[in-house]
Write a protein that holds these residues in place. Structure first.
Motif, PDB file in Angstrom:
ATOM      1  N   LEU A  13     -13.766  -1.950  -2.767  1.00 44.40           N
ATOM      2  CA  LEU A  13     -12.515  -1.201  -2.645  1.00 44.40           C
ATOM      3  C   LEU A  13     -12.096  -1.052  -1.188  1.00 44.40           C
ATOM      4  O   LEU A  13     -10.897  -1.084  -0.871  1.00 44.40           O
ATOM      5  CB  LEU A  13     -12.652   0.163  -3.325  1.00 44.40           C
ATOM      6  CG  LEU A  13     -12.901   0.112  -4.836  1.00 44.40           C
ATOM      7  CD1 LEU A  13     -13.092   1.513  -5.405  1.00 44.40           C
ATOM      8  CD2 LEU A  13     -11.757  -0.602  -5.563  1.00 44.40           C
ATOM      9  N   ALA A  14     -13.058  -0.913  -0.293  1.00 42.11           N
ATOM     10  CA  ALA A  14     -12.733  -0.829   1.134  1.00 42.11           C
ATOM     11  C   ALA A  14     -12.127  -2.141   1.622  1.00 42.11           C
ATOM     12  O   ALA A  14     -11.184  -2.149   2.429  1.00 42.11           O
ATOM     13  CB  ALA A  14     -13.985  -0.485   1.939  1.00 42.11           C
ATOM     14  N   ARG A  15     -12.645  -3.256   1.130  1.00 37.92           N
ATOM     15  CA  ARG A  15     -12.114  -4.571   1.508  1.00 37.92           C
ATOM     16  C   ARG A  15     -10.670  -4.729   1.012  1.00 37.92           C
ATOM     17  O   ARG A  15      -9.805  -5.221   1.746  1.00 37.92           O
ATOM     18  CB  ARG A  15     -13.020  -5.649   0.906  1.00 37.92           C
ATOM     19  CG  ARG A  15     -12.764  -7.043   1.405  1.00 37.92           C
ATOM     20  CD  ARG A  15     -13.879  -7.986   0.983  1.00 37.92           C
ATOM     21  NE  ARG A  15     -13.957  -8.158  -0.466  1.00 37.92           N
ATOM     22  CZ  ARG A  15     -14.982  -7.747  -1.224  1.00 37.92           C
ATOM     23  NH1 ARG A  15     -16.032  -7.151  -0.663  1.00 37.92           N
ATOM     24  NH2 ARG A  15     -14.975  -7.952  -2.533  1.00 37.92           N
ATOM     25  N   ILE A  16     -10.414  -4.286  -0.204  1.00 39.32           N
ATOM     26  CA  ILE A  16      -9.064  -4.357  -0.751  1.00 39.32           C
ATOM     27  C   ILE A  16      -8.130  -3.418   0.021  1.00 39.32           C
ATOM     28  O   ILE A  16      -6.996  -3.779   0.362  1.00 39.32           O
ATOM     29  CB  ILE A  16      -9.079  -3.999  -2.250  1.00 39.32           C
ATOM     30  CG1 ILE A  16      -9.876  -5.033  -3.041  1.00 39.32           C
ATOM     31  CG2 ILE A  16      -7.651  -3.898  -2.795  1.00 39.32           C
ATOM     32  CD1 ILE A  16     -10.154  -4.631  -4.478  1.00 39.32           C
ATOM     33  N   ARG A  17      -8.617  -2.228   0.307  1.00 36.86           N
ATOM     34  CA  ARG A  17      -7.811  -1.255   1.042  1.00 36.86           C
ATOM     35  C   ARG A  17      -7.429  -1.783   2.415  1.00 36.86           C
ATOM     36  O   ARG A  17      -6.281  -1.635   2.864  1.00 36.86           O
ATOM     37  CB  ARG A  17      -8.592   0.059   1.161  1.00 36.86           C
ATOM     38  CG  ARG A  17      -7.779   1.224   1.691  1.00 36.86           C
ATOM     39  CD  ARG A  17      -8.589   2.506   1.674  1.00 36.86           C
ATOM     40  NE  ARG A  17      -8.779   3.001   0.315  1.00 36.86           N
ATOM     41  CZ  ARG A  17      -9.947   3.007  -0.328  1.00 36.86           C
ATOM     42  NH1 ARG A  17     -11.036   2.498   0.251  1.00 36.86           N
ATOM     43  NH2 ARG A  17     -10.034   3.499  -1.538  1.00 36.86           N
ATOM     44  N   SER A  18      -8.363  -2.423   3.088  1.00 34.22           N
ATOM     45  CA  SER A  18      -8.085  -2.999   4.400  1.00 34.22           C
ATOM     46  C   SER A  18      -7.031  -4.100   4.293  1.00 34.22           C
ATOM     47  O   SER A  18      -6.104  -4.175   5.113  1.00 34.22           O
ATOM     48  CB  SER A  18      -9.377  -3.558   4.998  1.00 34.22           C
ATOM     49  OG  SER A  18      -9.120  -4.201   6.232  1.00 34.22           O
ATOM     50  N   PHE A  19      -7.146  -4.938   3.277  1.00 36.20           N
ATOM     51  CA  PHE A  19      -6.170  -6.004   3.089  1.00 36.20           C
ATOM     52  C   PHE A  19      -4.778  -5.434   2.855  1.00 36.20           C
ATOM     53  O   PHE A  19      -3.776  -5.948   3.385  1.00 36.20           O
ATOM     54  CB  PHE A  19      -6.579  -6.883   1.900  1.00 36.20           C
ATOM     55  CG  PHE A  19      -5.511  -7.843   1.469  1.00 36.20           C
ATOM     56  CD1 PHE A  19      -5.274  -9.006   2.188  1.00 36.20           C
ATOM     57  CD2 PHE A  19      -4.725  -7.579   0.351  1.00 36.20           C
ATOM     58  CE1 PHE A  19      -4.267  -9.894   1.809  1.00 36.20           C
ATOM     59  CE2 PHE A  19      -3.723  -8.458  -0.048  1.00 36.20           C
ATOM     60  CZ  PHE A  19      -3.497  -9.616   0.694  1.00 36.20           C
ATOM     61  N   SER A  61      -2.527   3.689  -4.456  1.00 41.19           N
ATOM     62  CA  SER A  61      -2.434   3.694  -5.916  1.00 41.19           C
ATOM     63  C   SER A  61      -2.849   2.347  -6.504  1.00 41.19           C
ATOM     64  O   SER A  61      -3.421   2.286  -7.604  1.00 41.19           O
ATOM     65  CB  SER A  61      -1.020   4.074  -6.371  1.00 41.19           C
ATOM     66  OG  SER A  61      -0.073   3.087  -6.013  1.00 41.19           O
ATOM     67  N   LEU A  62      -2.603   1.254  -5.773  1.00 38.97           N
ATOM     68  CA  LEU A  62      -3.066  -0.044  -6.256  1.00 38.97           C
ATOM     69  C   LEU A  62      -4.587  -0.126  -6.189  1.00 38.97           C
ATOM     70  O   LEU A  62      -5.232  -0.621  -7.128  1.00 38.97           O
ATOM     71  CB  LEU A  62      -2.435  -1.173  -5.444  1.00 38.97           C
ATOM     72  CG  LEU A  62      -2.806  -2.606  -5.849  1.00 38.97           C
ATOM     73  CD1 LEU A  62      -2.664  -2.838  -7.347  1.00 38.97           C
ATOM     74  CD2 LEU A  62      -1.971  -3.618  -5.071  1.00 38.97           C
ATOM     75  N   VAL A  63      -5.173   0.376  -5.138  1.00 39.91           N
ATOM     76  CA  VAL A  63      -6.640   0.428  -5.055  1.00 39.91           C
ATOM     77  C   VAL A  63      -7.190   1.273  -6.201  1.00 39.91           C
ATOM     78  O   VAL A  63      -8.176   0.900  -6.853  1.00 39.91           O
ATOM     79  CB  VAL A  63      -7.093   0.981  -3.693  1.00 39.91           C
ATOM     80  CG1 VAL A  63      -8.600   1.256  -3.697  1.00 39.91           C
ATOM     81  CG2 VAL A  63      -6.745   0.013  -2.571  1.00 39.91           C
ATOM     82  N   ALA A  64      -6.535   2.403  -6.474  1.00 39.27           N
ATOM     83  CA  ALA A  64      -7.002   3.286  -7.553  1.00 39.27           C
ATOM     84  C   ALA A  64      -6.913   2.588  -8.908  1.00 39.27           C
ATOM     85  O   ALA A  64      -7.781   2.771  -9.769  1.00 39.27           O
ATOM     86  CB  ALA A  64      -6.190   4.576  -7.561  1.00 39.27           C
ATOM     87  N   GLY A  65      -5.872   1.779  -9.092  1.00 37.82           N
ATOM     88  CA  GLY A  65      -5.762   1.030 -10.343  1.00 37.82           C
ATOM     89  C   GLY A  65      -6.833  -0.037 -10.472  1.00 37.82           C
ATOM     90  O   GLY A  65      -7.447  -0.190 -11.532  1.00 37.82           O
ATOM     91  N   LEU A  66      -7.091  -0.746  -9.382  1.00 41.70           N
ATOM     92  CA  LEU A  66      -8.137  -1.778  -9.412  1.00 41.70           C
ATOM     93  C   LEU A  66      -9.515  -1.162  -9.617  1.00 41.70           C
ATOM     94  O   LEU A  66     -10.411  -1.804 -10.180  1.00 41.70           O
ATOM     95  CB  LEU A  66      -8.093  -2.591  -8.127  1.00 41.70           C
ATOM     96  CG  LEU A  66      -6.856  -3.485  -7.965  1.00 41.70           C
ATOM     97  CD1 LEU A  66      -6.801  -4.068  -6.561  1.00 41.70           C
ATOM     98  CD2 LEU A  66      -6.840  -4.596  -8.998  1.00 41.70           C
ATOM     99  N   ALA A  67      -9.682   0.080  -9.197  1.00 47.08           N
ATOM    100  CA  ALA A  67     -10.965   0.769  -9.387  1.00 47.08           C
ATOM    101  C   ALA A  67     -11.248   1.061 -10.855  1.00 47.08           C
ATOM    102  O   ALA A  67     -12.395   1.371 -11.210  1.00 47.08           O
ATOM    103  CB  ALA A  67     -10.988   2.067  -8.581  1.00 47.08           C
ATOM    104  N   THR A  68     -10.228   0.934 -11.724  1.00 47.65           N
ATOM    105  CA  THR A  68     -10.461   1.153 -13.158  1.00 47.65           C
ATOM    106  C   THR A  68     -10.775  -0.145 -13.898  1.00 47.65           C
ATOM    107  O   THR A  68     -10.946  -0.121 -15.120  1.00 47.65           O
ATOM    108  CB  THR A  68      -9.228   1.811 -13.820  1.00 47.65           C
ATOM    109  OG1 THR A  68      -8.124   0.878 -13.842  1.00 47.65           O
ATOM    110  CG2 THR A  68      -8.820   3.072 -13.095  1.00 47.65           C
ATOM    111  N   ARG A  69     -10.842  -1.263 -13.207  1.00 53.88           N
ATOM    112  CA  ARG A  69     -11.252  -2.523 -13.837  1.00 53.88           C
ATOM    113  C   ARG A  69     -12.724  -2.425 -14.234  1.00 53.88           C
ATOM    114  O   ARG A  69     -13.562  -1.923 -13.472  1.00 53.88           O
ATOM    115  CB  ARG A  69     -11.063  -3.686 -12.868  1.00 53.88           C
ATOM    116  CG  ARG A  69      -9.629  -3.897 -12.429  1.00 53.88           C
ATOM    117  CD  ARG A  69      -8.829  -4.580 -13.505  1.00 53.88           C
ATOM    118  NE  ARG A  69      -7.451  -4.812 -13.085  1.00 53.88           N
ATOM    119  CZ  ARG A  69      -6.571  -5.503 -13.781  1.00 53.88           C
ATOM    120  NH1 ARG A  69      -6.934  -6.042 -14.934  1.00 53.88           N
ATOM    121  NH2 ARG A  69      -5.339  -5.657 -13.356  1.00 53.88           N
TER     122      ARG A  69
END
Length: 246
Positions: A218-224, A195-203
């Protein structure tokens, strides 16, 4: 507004449903502080988006009208008793002196203040208040600071961080308004990694990326975030820039 800013500011409608689902609301104490000097309870939520701030304003007893230029975003704003109008900061569809406060959640930085300032002043009653609100990540927390570095400025920019939001917004003073006052209020949002990745995807900076670059970011953020527990609280503050009509 530059062509780049115009492209960024008009991008949100393409992710309106995700914005409504994943973006946070605003700290109620921040909203109360923003409204404290206002001479009454009539409030315009300007650049209301999907109603994140509108909902909080209604919950603290304000009489709210929401104005938003993007029809896809406005379509997500469904609150009983709240009047919604198509319009913008530069062209507000309200009469002179019809509101006591104008609040803008994560939108004031998109306004053409040379044009919007006189327009906002026009709809404000004497003694009226203008306030911008931003939810900012508390990068005093180690993993939040690391998230900002991993995501890059398109996902987590200077206005999105506790360490830099004040410097990034203090200059947002339209003509006809006092010097701004700034304050911060504790906030948080329960998230999962997805859900945090999904929120950042709306930036906006992420939305307008080429598809391959967006997917890689987004893959880099998801991995982190894969090391985070199933649910966690994203530590934030709601920052407020409050100005008064001169």
């Amino acid at each position: 507004m530059s062509d780049v800013d115009q492209r960024l500011s008009s991008s949100f409608g393409t992710v309106a449903a995700a914005y409504a689902e994943h973006r946070p609301d605003y700290a109620r104490d921040a909203v109360r502080w923003a409204l404290a000097p206002a001479p009454g309870r009539r409030v315009l939520d300007l650049g209301a988006g999907t109603g994140k701030l509108t909902t909080v304003l209604a919950s603290v007893g304000a009489e709210v009208v929401a104005v938003e230029p993007d029809p896809a975003m406005l379509a997500e704003l469904r609150l009983p008793g709240v009047r919604t109008l198509a319009g913008s900061a530069e062209r507000i569809p309200l009469p002179d002196g019809s509101v006591d406060a104008v609040l803008a959640g994560h939108s004031m930085h998109w306004f053409d203040l040379a044009v919007a300032g006189p327009e906002i002043a026009r709809v404000l009653a004497p003694g009226g208040v203008l306030a911008g609100l931003w939810n900012v990540y508390d990068d005093r927390v180690g993993w939040v600071a690391s998230l900002a570095r991993v995501g890059g400025p398109a996902a987590v920019g200077a206005r999105d961080l506790l360490s830099s939001w004040r410097a990034s917004t203090v200059g947002l003073r339209p003509p006809g308004f006092s010097e701004g006052e700034q304050a911060e209020f504790t906030h948080g949002q329960v998230r999962t990694a997805e859900s945090l990745v999904a929120g950042l995807a709306t930036r906006a900076g992420v939305v307008v990326m080429p598809a391959s670059e967006r997917e890689a970011t987004l893959a880099r953020i998801r991995s982190f975030l894969s090391a985070m527990p199933g649910e966690f609280t994203l530590p934030m503050r709601t920052g407020v820039l409050r100005l008064r009509r001169a």
